[in-house]
Design a protein around this motif. Structure first.
Motif, short mmCIF file in Angstrom:
data_model
loop_
_atom_site.label_atom_id
_atom_site.label_comp_id
_atom_site.label_asym_id
_atom_site.label_seq_id
_atom_site.Cartn_x
_atom_site.Cartn_y
_atom_site.Cartn_z
N UNK A 17 0.83 -1.20 0.00
CA UNK A 17 0.00 0.00 0.00
C UNK A 17 0.86 1.26 0.00
N UNK A 18 0.36 2.30 -0.61
CA UNK A 18 1.05 3.58 -0.62
C UNK A 18 1.16 4.13 0.80
N UNK A 19 2.12 5.00 1.05
CA UNK A 19 2.26 5.59 2.39
C UNK A 19 0.95 6.25 2.84
N UNK A 20 0.56 5.95 4.06
CA UNK A 20 -0.67 6.53 4.59
C UNK A 20 -1.93 5.77 4.21
N UNK A 21 -1.78 4.71 3.43
CA UNK A 21 -2.94 3.91 3.04
C UNK A 21 -2.85 2.53 3.70
N UNK A 22 -3.98 1.85 3.77
CA UNK A 22 -3.98 0.50 4.32
C UNK A 22 -5.04 -0.34 3.62
N UNK A 23 -4.98 -1.63 3.83
CA UNK A 23 -5.91 -2.54 3.18
C UNK A 23 -7.33 -2.25 3.63
N UNK A 24 -8.25 -2.00 2.70
CA UNK A 24 -9.63 -1.69 3.11
C UNK A 24 -10.32 -2.86 3.80
N UNK A 25 -9.93 -4.08 3.47
CA UNK A 25 -10.56 -5.23 4.12
C UNK A 25 -10.10 -5.36 5.57
N UNK A 26 -8.81 -5.10 5.80
CA UNK A 26 -8.32 -5.14 7.17
C UNK A 26 -8.94 -3.99 7.98
N UNK A 27 -9.06 -2.84 7.34
CA UNK A 27 -9.65 -1.69 8.02
C UNK A 27 -11.10 -1.96 8.41
#
Length: 347
Positions: A17-27
């Motif tokens: 993931x790009x910096x500052x982003x995260x996996x939407x499923x984990x989120x």
């Protein structure tokens, strides 16, 4: 399968993931970094266990029907749902629109996944039992396709079945046929496994009087194992530019043509009862209940792959409208009732 060792992948834990982003499923809590999963995340909606077919597919089918029939009220809806549901004997769910066609897909899963056609002994992937011999494999195919056909019975008004997609990988056994072709072998030998697999599949469909569409035709296909159809390393094209050779005539570019270029009744002056083709002997037969009031003939396609020198026709009670010189034979029954047409390879 034997384990030969272990290797750690991405030991540094580099994120995709790009910096500052995260996996939407984990989120959303579907899983965490330790692999724990929330099993019911997609199965329970607003506190209720969903039925994917009834809750999502049926409304979708109806929206499609409404949209296309606003343009032409006579248009049909070709549809399928989870193939494992149909193979399990589940009918189409209630609430589907009228004038639908069961266009379910079907494959020999073992052949598709392993890219190996097991013959004369194979494995039933659903129960792990051995299938010993040609007839056992054929019956295995028939039983699966019969369940797909039966799933049409619950559709409004009944529905025809068209196997919307089926086929085989042509890069069987790591592209063994391609290697033989590269060595200059232009005989039928390298394609023997492909032809046998297709024969059994078409024989199963003939027994059930099913229509089908073979996946696929790719004009850019090549014998390159890393390319194939140009998508996901699939290689199911009945045609390849690498199979071009002048001696094949109109079939140039075709792969295992004898496996799929088979005789069949494309139109029947009545109701088909039985259709069979024995490739080895070159004998095709069609039994049907004729309706003499129908002012159109029965039409049977006789491809050159199996009838290179034409065909001999046995059709008591029929007028031959178009003989076997071309690739279509047309016959009209003089009276109603059950008739059998037999077509033999000319010697």
């Amino acid at each position: 399968v034997a384990q030969t060792g272990e290797r750690t992948v991405n030991a540094g834990g580099v994120s995709i993931w790009l910096p500052g982003r995260e996996c939407p499923f984990m989120k959303a809590g579907v899983y965490d970094r330790h692999g724990a999963r929330l099993e019911d995340h997609f199965r329970i909606v607003r506190g209720r266990m969903i039925d994917p077919e009834a809750d999502y597919m049926v409304p979708f089918f109806n929206r499609v029907a409404e949209t296309i029939r606003a343009e032409n009220p006579d248009w049909l809806v070709f549809a399928e749902f989870d193939p494992f549901q149909t193979l399990g004997g589940h009918p189409f769910p209630q609430g589907c629109p009228a004038r639908m066609v069961n266009a379910s897909h079907w494959y020999d899963i073992v052949t598709l996944v392993t890219k190996t056609f097991m013959y004369p002994n194979a494995i039933n992937p659903f129960n792990g039992k051995m299938l010993e011999g040609r007839e056992a494999i054929l019956q295995h195919y028939v039983s699966q396709l019969a369940r797909i056909k039966a799933s049409s019975e619950g559709l409004p008004g009944g529905a025809p079945t068209l196997i919307g997609e089926f086929g085989i990988p042509y890069d069987l056994d790591s592209g063994k046929a391609y290697a033989a072709w590269a060595r200059g072998d232009r005989t039928d030998g390298p394609w023997a496994s492909h032809v046998t697999a297709l024969e059994l599949m078409y024989e199963a469909m003939d027994r059930l009087l099913l229509n089908s569409t073979q996946w696929n035709y790719t004009a850019s296909n090549s014998n390159d194992l890393a390319a194939g159809d140009g998508w996901n390393q699939e290689d199911l094209s009945v045609f390849s530019r690498d199979q071009h050779h002048l001696a094949a005539g109109a079939d140039s570019g075709g792969r295992a043509v004898k496996g799929f270029a088979r005789p069949y009744a494309r139109a029947t002056q009545g109701e088909p009862v039985r259709m069979r083709f024995e490739a080895a002997s070159g004998v095709f037969s069609l039994t049907y209940r004729a309706d003499a009031a129908i002012n159109a003939p029965t039409e049977i396609v006789v491809p050159a792959a199996h009838f290179p020198d034409g065909a001999q026709i046995e059709a008591p009670g029929h007028e031959i409208v178009l003989g076997g010189e071309g690739r279509v034979i047309a016959l009209r029954a003089r009276r109603s009732g059950e008739h059998t047409i037999t077509i033999r390879r000319a010697l």
